[in-house]
Design a protein around this motif. Structure first.
Motif, PDB file in Angstrom:
ATOM      1  N   SER A   1       0.830  -1.208   0.000  1.00 17.70           N
ATOM      2  CA  SER A   1       0.000   0.000   0.000  1.00 17.70           C
ATOM      3  C   SER A   1       0.863   1.255   0.000  1.00 17.70           C
ATOM      4  O   SER A   1       0.622   2.189  -0.775  1.00 17.70           O
ATOM      5  CB  SER A   1      -0.934   0.003   1.211  1.00 17.70           C
TER       6      SER A   1
ATOM      7  N   ILE B   1       0.938   3.697  -3.141  1.00 21.28           N
ATOM      8  CA  ILE B   1       0.436   5.062  -2.972  1.00 21.28           C
ATOM      9  C   ILE B   1       1.477   6.078  -3.427  1.00 21.28           C
ATOM     10  O   ILE B   1       1.151   7.054  -4.130  1.00 21.28           O
ATOM     11  CB  ILE B   1       0.049   5.295  -1.498  1.00 21.28           C
TER      12      ILE B   1
ATOM     13  N   SER C   1       1.748   5.923  -7.206  1.00 21.59           N
ATOM     14  CA  SER C   1       0.518   6.447  -7.813  1.00 21.59           C
ATOM     15  C   SER C   1       0.439   7.957  -7.716  1.00 21.59           C
ATOM     16  O   SER C   1      -0.170   8.611  -8.566  1.00 21.59           O
ATOM     17  CB  SER C   1      -0.701   5.823  -7.135  1.00 21.59           C
ATOM     18  N   LEU C   2       1.043   8.529  -6.679  1.00 26.00           N
ATOM     19  CA  LEU C   2       1.042   9.975  -6.522  1.00 26.00           C
ATOM     20  C   LEU C   2       1.709  10.647  -7.726  1.00 26.00           C
ATOM     21  O   LEU C   2       1.191  11.624  -8.278  1.00 26.00           O
ATOM     22  CB  LEU C   2       1.766  10.352  -5.232  1.00 26.00           C
TER      23      LEU C   2
ATOM     24  N   SER D   1      -2.639  -1.507  -6.759  1.00 25.02           N
ATOM     25  CA  SER D   1      -2.800  -0.172  -6.174  1.00 25.02           C
ATOM     26  C   SER D   1      -2.628   0.912  -7.225  1.00 25.02           C
ATOM     27  O   SER D   1      -3.375   1.894  -7.249  1.00 25.02           O
ATOM     28  CB  SER D   1      -1.784   0.023  -5.039  1.00 25.02           C
TER      29      SER D   1
ATOM     30  N   ILE E   1      -5.525   3.688  -7.612  1.00 24.77           N
ATOM     31  CA  ILE E   1      -5.291   5.018  -7.045  1.00 24.77           C
ATOM     32  C   ILE E   1      -4.841   6.010  -8.109  1.00 24.77           C
ATOM     33  O   ILE E   1      -5.306   7.153  -8.152  1.00 24.77           O
ATOM     34  CB  ILE E   1      -4.248   4.955  -5.912  1.00 24.77           C
TER      35      ILE E   1
ATOM     36  N   PHE F   1      -7.327  12.261  -2.052  1.00 19.98           N
ATOM     37  CA  PHE F   1      -6.225  11.319  -2.154  1.00 19.98           C
ATOM     38  C   PHE F   1      -6.119  10.467  -0.889  1.00 19.98           C
ATOM     39  O   PHE F   1      -5.846   9.264  -0.965  1.00 19.98           O
ATOM     40  CB  PHE F   1      -4.916  12.073  -2.399  1.00 19.98           C
TER      41      PHE F   1
ATOM     42  N   SER G   1      -6.464   6.414  -0.749  1.00 21.11           N
ATOM     43  CA  SER G   1      -5.381   5.628  -0.153  1.00 21.11           C
ATOM     44  C   SER G   1      -5.898   4.703   0.946  1.00 21.11           C
ATOM     45  O   SER G   1      -5.507   3.536   1.024  1.00 21.11           O
ATOM     46  CB  SER G   1      -4.306   6.556   0.406  1.00 21.11           C
ATOM     47  N   THR G   2      -6.790   5.219   1.803  1.00 20.92           N
ATOM     48  CA  THR G   2      -7.319   4.379   2.874  1.00 20.92           C
ATOM     49  C   THR G   2      -8.182   3.256   2.320  1.00 20.92           C
ATOM     50  O   THR G   2      -8.161   2.132   2.833  1.00 20.92           O
ATOM     51  CB  THR G   2      -8.137   5.225   3.858  1.00 20.92           C
TER      52      THR G   2
ATOM     53  N   GLN H   1      -7.702   1.826  -0.584  1.00 21.69           N
ATOM     54  CA  GLN H   1      -6.788   0.853  -1.172  1.00 21.69           C
ATOM     55  C   GLN H   1      -6.096   0.022  -0.101  1.00 21.69           C
ATOM     56  O   GLN H   1      -5.853  -1.170  -0.292  1.00 21.69           O
ATOM     57  CB  GLN H   1      -5.745   1.571  -2.038  1.00 21.69           C
TER      58      GLN H   1
ATOM     59  N   SER I   1      -8.536   2.538   8.745  1.00 21.67           N
ATOM     60  CA  SER I   1      -8.969   3.515   7.741  1.00 21.67           C
ATOM     61  C   SER I   1      -9.730   4.668   8.391  1.00 21.67           C
ATOM     62  O   SER I   1      -9.524   5.828   8.042  1.00 21.67           O
ATOM     63  CB  SER I   1      -9.852   2.829   6.695  1.00 21.67           C
TER      64      SER I   1
END
Length: 266
Positions: free
Chosen positions: A87, A91, A94-95, A152, A156, A198, A202-203, A205, A258
């Motif tokens: 994760s 993340i 993906s950012l 992910s 995301i 975002f 993220s949470t 995912q 989460s």
């Protein structure tokens, strides 16, 4: 009161006129469903028999057997490690990919290939990707981590790119007018507008990876799924029930985590 002459009455169109195209499509859909049921051999008798076998299976699963708790905790710990590592890595990647895929921030020669890569990551089910990585890097947690990183990115990065494309460009133009660099534009005009979304992506995912970390283990990608598959092969159903209860507890932990993260960044 004067009576309306029928010859001068206005012919009003029926507001509930039947749409024959829509009706035909619904009929075709119904016929296709009937054909599909027959082609796959589905019947109420099979469903009834299946419910009977399910009842016998539940009798064998209860009470759950937690006597091998060490094996259970090892698989649970590995699943948790796979989910958290994948994760965080997914993340972060993906950012950047989401930013590169945003068409209002990047030229077409950057956004188009990036969006294509993200679409490829989203194409296959995690189990299929896990099989490919198991064949590539071997059995174990590494295959599971790489699988969930790809999953992910597919989720995301796509949503993050769409969130950036929906921002107000007035703030971007205002920051640019001050002579700020591209990095400053991203940090002070783009990120404040999409940061809360975002965090939500993220949470979600992380919660999804906690579930998938137990699933990819079935094909040898580490985690509690491998323990579950082995228990099924040995017909050790009371231990299967213990594993399933542990998985439920893991998912509940993910939901709690989460909510905590959302509360911190709200």
């Amino acid at each position: 009161m004067a009576r309306l002459n029928p010859s001068t009455a206005i012919n009003r169109e029926n507001p509930f006129k039947r749409n024959w195209l829509s009706t035909s499509l619904w009929i075709l859909l119904g016929l296709y469903l009937v054909y599909s049921f027959n082609a796959m051999g589905l019947s109420w008798q099979r469903i009834s028999d299946g419910l009977g076998f399910a009842g016998k299976l539940l009798d064998k699963m209860f009470p759950p057997n937690f006597s091998r708790w060490e094996l259970l905790l090892n698989g649970l710990g590995e699943s948790l490690e796979i989910a958290i590592i994948s994760s965080i890595a997914g993340i972060i990647i993906s950012l950047f990919l989401g930013l590169f895929a945003a068409r209002n921030m990047m030229p077409g020669w950057v956004s188009t290939p990036t969006r294509t890569f993200i679409a490829i990551c989203r194409t296959f089910h995690p189990v299929i990707i896990a099989i490919l990585f198991v064949k590539s890097v071997g059995f174990g947690a590494l295959a599971g981590i790489l699988t969930l990183i790809v999953a992910s990115i597919g989720f995301i990065a796509k949503l993050f790119a769409e969130a950036i494309e929906e921002i107000s460009l007035k703030q971007v133009e205002a920051i640019r007018a001050t002579g700020a660099s591209f990095v400053s534009v991203i940090l002070f005009s783009v990120m404040p507008q999409v940061f809360s979304r975002f965090i939500g992506f993220s949470t979600y995912q992380l919660d999804s990876n906690l579930r998938n970390s137990t699933m990819v283990g079935i094909v040898g990608a580490g985690g509690l799924g491998g323990t579950l598959f082995s228990a099924f092969q040995r017909f050790d159903y009371d231990f299967v029930a213990a594993i399933l209860i542990t998985i439920i507890a893991l998912i509940m932990f993910g939901e709690l985590l989460s909510n905590i993260i959302r509360g911190v960044f709200r």
